[in-house]
Design a protein around this motif. Structure first.
Motif, PDB file in Angstrom:
ATOM      1  N   CYS A  67       0.901  -1.252  -0.056  1.00 32.26           N
ATOM      2  CA  CYS A  67       0.048  -0.056   0.020  1.00 32.26           C
ATOM      3  C   CYS A  67       0.914   1.333   0.063  1.00 32.26           C
ATOM      4  CB  CYS A  67      -1.144  -0.012   1.186  1.00 32.26           C
ATOM      5  SG  CYS A  67      -0.242   0.276   2.838  1.00 32.26           S
ATOM      6  N   LEU A  68       2.079   1.354   0.053  1.00 29.44           N
ATOM      7  CA  LEU A  68       3.254   2.292   0.012  1.00 29.44           C
ATOM      8  C   LEU A  68       3.001   3.286   1.094  1.00 29.44           C
ATOM      9  CD1 LEU A  68       2.847   3.192  -3.776  1.00 29.44           C
ATOM     10  CD2 LEU A  68       4.539   1.608  -2.597  1.00 29.44           C
ATOM     11  N   ARG A  69       2.328   2.933   2.283  1.00 35.25           N
ATOM     12  CA  ARG A  69       2.153   3.612   3.538  1.00 35.25           C
ATOM     13  C   ARG A  69       3.651   3.454   4.192  1.00 35.25           C
ATOM     14  NH1 ARG A  69      -3.282   3.352   6.309  1.00 35.25           N
ATOM     15  NH2 ARG A  69      -3.174   1.554   5.153  1.00 35.25           N
ATOM     16  N   PRO A  70       4.144   4.566   4.553  1.00 34.72           N
ATOM     17  CA  PRO A  70       5.357   4.649   5.170  1.00 34.72           C
ATOM     18  C   PRO A  70       5.242   3.821   6.732  1.00 34.72           C
ATOM     19  CG  PRO A  70       4.393   6.952   5.597  1.00 34.72           C
ATOM     20  CD  PRO A  70       3.487   5.943   4.816  1.00 34.72           C
ATOM     21  N   LEU A  71       6.234   3.051   6.899  1.00 38.58           N
ATOM     22  CA  LEU A  71       6.320   2.444   8.021  1.00 38.58           C
ATOM     23  C   LEU A  71       7.530   2.190   8.829  1.00 38.58           C
ATOM     24  CD1 LEU A  71       6.947  -1.243   7.712  1.00 38.58           C
ATOM     25  CD2 LEU A  71       5.613  -0.401   6.141  1.00 38.58           C
ATOM     26  N   GLN A  72       7.658   2.096  10.114  1.00 36.07           N
ATOM     27  CA  GLN A  72       8.868   2.262  10.856  1.00 36.07           C
ATOM     28  C   GLN A  72       9.393   0.890  11.377  1.00 36.07           C
ATOM     29  OE1 GLN A  72       6.384   4.884  12.097  1.00 36.07           O
ATOM     30  NE2 GLN A  72       7.036   5.913  10.357  1.00 36.07           N
ATOM     31  N   LEU A  73      10.486   0.729  11.162  1.00 36.86           N
ATOM     32  CA  LEU A  73      11.292  -0.714  11.637  1.00 36.86           C
ATOM     33  C   LEU A  73      12.461  -0.124  12.473  1.00 36.86           C
ATOM     34  CD1 LEU A  73      11.653  -2.289   8.286  1.00 36.86           C
ATOM     35  CD2 LEU A  73       9.744  -2.766   9.863  1.00 36.86           C
ATOM     36  N   PRO A  74      12.481  -0.692  13.677  1.00 36.64           N
ATOM     37  CA  PRO A  74      13.628  -0.737  14.711  1.00 36.64           C
ATOM     38  C   PRO A  74      14.727  -1.396  13.998  1.00 36.64           C
ATOM     39  CG  PRO A  74      11.751  -1.803  15.737  1.00 36.64           C
ATOM     40  CD  PRO A  74      11.093  -1.555  14.465  1.00 36.64           C
ATOM     41  N   VAL A  75      15.721  -1.015  14.322  1.00 41.80           N
ATOM     42  CA  VAL A  75      17.090  -1.675  13.747  1.00 41.80           C
ATOM     43  C   VAL A  75      17.974  -1.743  14.898  1.00 41.80           C
ATOM     44  CG1 VAL A  75      18.868  -1.397  12.217  1.00 41.80           C
ATOM     45  CG2 VAL A  75      16.975  -0.777  11.343  1.00 41.80           C
ATOM     46  N   LYS A  76      18.226  -2.935  15.243  1.00 39.36           N
ATOM     47  CA  LYS A  76      19.434  -3.058  16.355  1.00 39.36           C
ATOM     48  C   LYS A  76      20.129  -4.303  15.995  1.00 39.36           C
ATOM     49  CE  LYS A  76      18.624  -2.819  21.490  1.00 39.36           C
ATOM     50  NZ  LYS A  76      18.735  -1.391  21.779  1.00 39.36           N
ATOM     51  N   SER A  77      21.362  -3.980  16.131  1.00 41.52           N
ATOM     52  CA  SER A  77      22.581  -5.203  15.848  1.00 41.52           C
ATOM     53  C   SER A  77      23.821  -5.006  16.213  1.00 41.52           C
ATOM     54  CB  SER A  77      22.405  -5.356  14.318  1.00 41.52           C
ATOM     55  OG  SER A  77      23.502  -5.473  13.588  1.00 41.52           O
TER      56      SER A  77
END
Ligand SMILES: [Zn+2]
Ligand SMILES: [Zn+2]
Length: 174
Positions: A67-77
């Protein structure tokens, strides 16, 4: 930020850096920083090798694939990297191209670019496909309405033209 190896004391050092979203261009148009990214770690030089252990922590924004809606992804590595100089790499490579050797990075023997490490490590954590939710319905192929917002009306009884043609064939029409 760059780490100058000649400035390390006894070949060891710590580093830490925080990037504001506008300060770090990830070089991937699909992905941008949503919150500041922090990277920290330890660097250790032993002979011609440089070992870096550290971690990155951030949150990136990508678009939902459907749907091209922006979404946030946490990044931890956490990461562990090994660097050798180009000449060292060549010398080893002619001997034997081991799996270990393929995992190392080549550097100029003088500086380590922390910005590059941060970018790489963040992008490594971003999945190739991302959905805003598991069952995102995406767009209606007919009217382009966002089907998550409700049925647009044209999906009911809507038949793919290829199937319609097949149906006609089977029923003897055409
Ligand atoms: Zn979606
Ligand atoms: Zn529609």
């Amino acid at each position: 930020m760059r780490i100058d190896l000649f400035k390390l004391e006894n070949g060891k050092g710590d580093f830490a850096q925080v990037y504001q979203p506008e300060e770090l261009d990830l070089g991937d148009e699909r992905v941008s920083l949503f919150s500041p990214a922090s990277i920290s770690g330890k660097i250790r030089q032993s002979g011609t090798e440089v070992i870096i252990n550290g971690n990155v922590d951030s949150c990136v924004q990508v678009d939902c694939d459907r749907c091209l809606r922006p979404l946030q992804l946490p990044v931890k590595s956490d990461f562990s990297l090994e660097y050798i100089t180009g000449s060292e790499y060549e010398a080893n490579r002619t001997a034997e191209l081991t799996e270990e050797l393929m995992a190392v990075s080549v550097f100029d023997g003088q500086t380590i670019d922390v910005d590059e490490i941060a970018k790489e490590q963040i992008l490594l954590q971003v999945p190739t496909r991302s959905l805003c939710k598991e069952d995102c319905k995406g767009f209606c192929p007919t009217c382009a309405a966002d089907r998550n917002a409700g049925e647009c009306g044209c999906s009911a009884g809507d038949v793919d033209p290829r199937w319609a043609a097949l149906k006609d064939l089977m029923s003897g029409k055409s």
